[in-house]
Motif scaffolding. Structure first.
Motif, PDB file in Angstrom:
ATOM      1  N   LEU A 124       0.789  -1.231   0.000  1.00 31.57           N
ATOM      2  CA  LEU A 124       0.000   0.000   0.000  1.00 31.57           C
ATOM      3  C   LEU A 124       0.824   1.286   0.000  1.00 31.57           C
ATOM      4  CD1 LEU A 124      -2.835   1.223   0.031  1.00 31.57           C
ATOM      5  CD2 LEU A 124      -2.799   1.036   2.528  1.00 31.57           C
ATOM      6  N   ARG A 128       0.187   4.144  -2.887  1.00 29.74           N
ATOM      7  CA  ARG A 128      -0.265   5.498  -2.568  1.00 29.74           C
ATOM      8  C   ARG A 128       0.712   6.533  -3.109  1.00 29.74           C
ATOM      9  NH1 ARG A 128      -2.304   6.058   3.599  1.00 29.74           N
ATOM     10  NH2 ARG A 128      -2.382   8.208   2.850  1.00 29.74           N
ATOM     11  N   TRP A 167     -11.657  -1.907   1.520  1.00 27.97           N
ATOM     12  CA  TRP A 167     -10.438  -1.362   0.922  1.00 27.97           C
ATOM     13  C   TRP A 167     -10.764  -0.459  -0.262  1.00 27.97           C
ATOM     14  CZ3 TRP A 167      -7.361  -6.629   0.748  1.00 27.97           C
ATOM     15  CH2 TRP A 167      -6.882  -6.914   2.039  1.00 27.97           C
ATOM     16  N   GLU A 170     -11.678   2.873   1.063  1.00 27.35           N
ATOM     17  CA  GLU A 170     -10.594   3.564   1.751  1.00 27.35           C
ATOM     18  C   GLU A 170      -9.446   3.954   0.822  1.00 27.35           C
ATOM     19  OE1 GLU A 170      -7.886   2.963   5.806  1.00 27.35           O
ATOM     20  OE2 GLU A 170      -9.625   1.681   5.399  1.00 27.35           O
ATOM     21  N   PHE A 171      -9.172   3.109  -0.170  1.00 30.03           N
ATOM     22  CA  PHE A 171      -8.000   3.338  -1.020  1.00 30.03           C
ATOM     23  C   PHE A 171      -8.332   4.095  -2.303  1.00 30.03           C
ATOM     24  CE2 PHE A 171      -6.357  -1.057   0.633  1.00 30.03           C
ATOM     25  CZ  PHE A 171      -6.225  -0.528   1.912  1.00 30.03           C
ATOM     26  N   TYR A 174      -6.655   7.328  -3.564  1.00 24.69           N
ATOM     27  CA  TYR A 174      -5.240   7.258  -3.934  1.00 24.69           C
ATOM     28  C   TYR A 174      -5.025   6.610  -5.300  1.00 24.69           C
ATOM     29  CZ  TYR A 174      -5.278   8.002   1.078  1.00 24.69           C
ATOM     30  OH  TYR A 174      -5.555   8.490   2.333  1.00 24.69           O
TER      31      TYR A 174
END
Length: 248
Positions: A124, A128, A167, A170-171, A174
Motif C-alpha cells: 500500500l 499510494r 479497501w 478507503e484506497f 489514492y
C-alpha cells in the motif's frame, strides 16, 4: 502491463499458472508466491520462453505471517514496489463443522485472509505514493451456499469480499482499485476432495447455464481485465466467473 510489478500468491496453482503466463506475456514482472515444489517447477518451465528476468519466485510459507512480511520487505527492497496484488492462495480442508478445531479454523483464516492483509499492508505505501494500484481478491462460488463441510474456507472467502469493499472505499482516493473474482467450479486439484468425480462433474454441468467446464484461461482473462487500465473506474465489485451457476 509493461513496467508493472505483480505480487501473486498461489501463482503456480491450478488457476494461477495460466494467469501468471498471461500477465508475463503482457509485459509484467511477476512475483510468484507458491510453496508447491512441483507446481513451481511447472511454472518455471512454462514461463521459460517468455521470461526475460521477469519471473521472481518465493516459496515462503503464508501461514507464517511474520516470515511472509519479512520476505515481502526483502522483495520490496529488491524490486521497488508492487503495482498489483492478487490474493489467490488458499487452503480448503473438508470435514463437518463440528470436527474442525479452532486452531484449524484459524489456520485457514491465516492463509486465506490474513496473508492477503499482510500483502496489501506491504504494497500500500508504494501504491499510494505512485497514485496507482490494483488489488484483486479471489473469492469463491462456495460463498453462495450449497457446499457442506467447508465452513472455514467459506468463511474466509466471505471475509475477502468484505475486505474488497472496505479497501475499495478507503484506497480509492489514492488511485487504487480493489475488486474480487469469485470462480465457479473449475477442474483443478481442489476437486479431488469430492469422492465421486464423475458425479460431481455431471452436477456442475447441470447447474451451469453454459454447458462446459470452466478453464484456467477464463479466470486469467478476468484477472487481466481488472489488473489493466480498462478497469480503472471499477472498484468494490465482485465478478462471478461460473458459467451462470450463480447469478448475482
Amino acid at each position: 502491463m509493461n513496467g508493472r510489478t505483480i505480487l501473486y500468491t498461489g501463482a503456480a496453482g491450478g488457476l494461477g499458472l495460466e494467469t501468471s503466463l498471461l500477465l508475463m506475456r503482457r509485459g509484467a514482472t511477476l512475483v510468484a508466491i507458491d510453496n508447491d515444489a512441483a507446481k513451481v517447477a511447472a511454472l518455471r518451465e512454462a514461463a521459460a520462453p517468455i521470461d526475460t528476468g521477469r519471473l521472481v519466485v518465493s516459496t515462503v510459507d503464508l501461514s507464517d505471517l511474520t516470515g511472509f512480511r519479512a520476505e515481502l520487505d526483502r522483495l520490496l527492497a529488491e524490486l521497488g514496489g508492487f503495482d498489483i496484488v492478487i490474493n489467490n492462495a488458499a487452503i480448503y480442508p473438508s470435514k463437518p463443522f463440528e470436527d474442525f478445531s479452532i486452531e484449524e479454523h484459524q489456520r485457514v483464516q491465516r492463509v486465506n485472509v490474513d496473508a492477503g492483509i499482510v500483502a496489501v499492508q506491504a504494497a500500500l505505501p508504494g501504491m499510494r505514493a505512485r497514485g496507482f494500484g490494483r488489488i484483486l481478491n479471489i473469492s469463491s462460488i462456495t460463498l453462495s451456499g450449497g457446499w457442506a463441510n467447508l465452513s472455514p474456507y467459506v468463511a474466509s472467502k466471505g471475509a475477502l469480499i468484505g475486505l474488497t469493499r472496505a479497501w475499495a472505499r478507503e484506497f480509492g482516493p489514492y488511485g487504487i482499485t480493489v475488486n474480487a473474482i469469485a470462480p465457479g467450479a473449475f477442474p483443478t486439484d481442489a476437486e479431488k476432495i469430492h469422492p465421486d468425480p464423475e458425479g460431481y462433474n455431471r452436477m456442475v454441468l447441470d447447474a451451469q447455464a453454459i454447458k462446459r467446464r470452466g478453464s484456467a484461461e477464463d479466470i486469467a482473462a478476468a484477472i487481466a481485465f481488472f489488473a489493466g487500465d480498462a478497469a480503472s473506474f471499477i472498484t468494490g465489485q465482485t465478478l462471478h466467473v461460473n458459467g451462470g451457476w450463480v447469478m448475482a
